[in-house]
Every structure is written in structure tokens, then in C-alpha cells.
Design a protein around this motif. Structure first.
Motif, PDB file in Angstrom:
ATOM      1  N   THR A 184     -31.568   6.658  47.669  1.00  0.00           N
ATOM      2  CA  THR A 184     -30.215   6.356  47.932  1.00  0.00           C
ATOM      3  C   THR A 184     -29.617   6.199  46.242  1.00  0.00           C
ATOM      4  O   THR A 184     -28.550   6.745  46.364  1.00  0.00           O
ATOM      5  CB  THR A 184     -29.895   4.799  48.374  1.00  0.00           C
ATOM      6  N   LYS A 185     -30.178   5.544  45.242  1.00  0.00           N
ATOM      7  CA  LYS A 185     -29.662   5.758  44.090  1.00  0.00           C
ATOM      8  C   LYS A 185     -29.570   6.929  43.338  1.00  0.00           C
ATOM      9  O   LYS A 185     -28.488   7.324  42.857  1.00  0.00           O
ATOM     10  CB  LYS A 185     -30.724   4.545  43.154  1.00  0.00           C
ATOM     11  N   LYS A 187     -29.208   9.911  44.840  1.00  0.00           N
ATOM     12  CA  LYS A 187     -28.058  10.493  45.746  1.00  0.00           C
ATOM     13  C   LYS A 187     -26.653   9.971  45.423  1.00  0.00           C
ATOM     14  O   LYS A 187     -25.746  11.003  45.081  1.00  0.00           O
ATOM     15  CB  LYS A 187     -28.305  10.287  47.277  1.00  0.00           C
ATOM     16  N   GLU A 188     -26.586   8.846  45.019  1.00  0.00           N
ATOM     17  CA  GLU A 188     -25.347   8.225  44.818  1.00  0.00           C
ATOM     18  C   GLU A 188     -24.958   8.660  43.255  1.00  0.00           C
ATOM     19  O   GLU A 188     -23.893   8.852  42.850  1.00  0.00           O
ATOM     20  CB  GLU A 188     -25.550   6.716  44.819  1.00  0.00           C
TER      21      GLU A 188
END
Length: 217
Positions: A184-185, A187-188
Motif C-alpha cells: 500500500t505504501k 503504491k501510494e
């Protein structure tokens, strides 16, 4: 002296027991999980080393070029099965030695025994050094390092990683929950993409991941 020298000058008692074999591209010299029966002196050609997981995925992580020895680690550590799969990348010529013959040569030829020990140290040191460094990296950086290693020398505009999150977690020594947070990190931050749940990495993203890892050193 390299292994080719020893192969050419092996004691006659050993030569009589050694079997010269040729493997064509794609043929396996050994497979992960198979019984350890031989050590191979690779005198010409190149092999690719891979690991297979229960999921069916295969991870190719190294190439071995002649001259070298294959199966020595398993033989000397008295393992019952080979740790990796080793397939011929090009046509390979080897001397196949049974474990007993390999040990007989080590006992008979001190120079050969020392060279085998040196080659093992050369093989193991980078792994130990890398594992020690990676162990203390934050989980996100360990994930980045893992992704770069998985891409390796693959030349593509968009790399798609088909490995499941549990397998990734096992490989970098963490939990699936931690891997998901890292994904998630990344991708963000624009360092990876996702396609149907699978991690994707473009050429530009690969460069950015490499730069991020360099800044962390």
C-alpha cells in the motif's frame, strides 16, 4: 588454480570413477528435493539456479558459469536432498562424481580440498553479507529490495509479479499483514502499481525503487 585445472589433472583413481556427461539447454543437472547423489564439476557452459515453491512458482536467482562445482554445499553439509534446481542454460559438460568419490578426492588431494573450501567461501560470503544487511532494513525497504531482485535482468516495459503475498512474506521474513502495508505504501508513493491484485513495476518505477534503496544506505 581453478576447477578446470583440477578436472584436467584429477588423480587416476578418481578419473576412473568420474563420469563425463553433457547436458543440453533446459535439462536439469539436479532438482530441488531430489536425493543428493552426485557432485558435478562444471567444465563448460552455464546453468541457471532456481527455487520452486509449493504454489508452483519458480524463482530464478542466479547463474553459474564454468568452471565451478555444483552440489558441493549439499554434499559437505551431509544434506539428503538438493536445495535448489540447477538447469543447463547452455550446453554443459560436467564430470559427475558420486559423494563417496568426491570425498575420496578431497582426502587424497589437499590442494583440491583447499580450492573447494575457497569456492564455498566465495559463494557464501555475498549471501551472508546481503542477508545481514537486509535483516535490519525496515520492512518497506526489504520489500523494495525483494522486488528489485525479482526483476533482476528482465527487460520489459512492465514487470508483473505473480508471486502471492504469503510467499513474499516468507521470502523477506515478515508477515502477510506487513507485506500488505508495504504494498500500500509503495503504491501510494508511485513506486509500484497493482493489476488484479498483482504487483506491477514499470521501467521508471524500477529506477525510482533503486534510487530509494541507494538513499537508504
Amino acid at each position: 588454480m581453478d576447477i578446470l585445472h583440477f578436472a584436467e589433472h584429477m588423480p587416476e583413481t578418481i578419473r576412473q570413477r568420474a563420469v563425463k556427461r553433457v547436458f543440453r539447454p533446459g535439462e536439469a543437472l539436479m532438482r530441488k528435493g531430489e536425493p543428493v547423489t552426485h557432485v558435478y564439476l562444471l567444465t563448460s557452459g552455464a546453468t541457471r539456479v532456481s527455487n520452486e515453491f509449493e504454489s508452483g512458482h519458480r524463482y530464478t536467482f542466479a547463474q553459474i558459469d564454468a568452471p565451478d562445482i555444483l552440489g558441493d554445499l549439499e554434499a559437505l553439509s551431509h544434506q539428503e536432498s538438493y536445495a535448489t534446481t540447477n538447469e543447463a542454460l547452455t550446453q554443459c559438460t560436467v564430470y559427475a562424481l558420486t559423494i563417496d568419490t568426491f570425498y575420496a578426492w578431497l582426502r587424497e588431494d589437499n590442494a583440491f580440498a583447499i580450492r573447494v573450501a575457497e569456492l564455498l567461501a566465495i559463494k557464501m560470503y555475498p549471501t551472508s553479507d546481503e542477508n545481514g544487511r537486509i535483516k535490519f532494513l525496515p520492512s518497506v525497504l526489504r520489500l523494495e529490495n525483494y522486488l528489485l531482485h525479482r526483476i533482476g535482468g528482465v527487460d520489459t516495459d512492465l514487470f508483473v509479479l505473480h508471486t502471492g503475498r504469503q510467499e513474499i512474506a516468507d521470502d523477506i521474513g515478515t508477515s502477510v499483514k506487513t507485506v500488505n502495508r508495504g504494498v500500500t505504501k509503495l503504491k501510494e508513493a508511485g513506486l509500484i502499481g497493482l493489476s488484479h491484485g498483482k504487483i506491477t513495476i514499470s521501467r521508471e518505477q524500477k529506477m525510482k525503487i533503486a534510487e530509494d534503496l541507494e538513499r537508504s544506505e
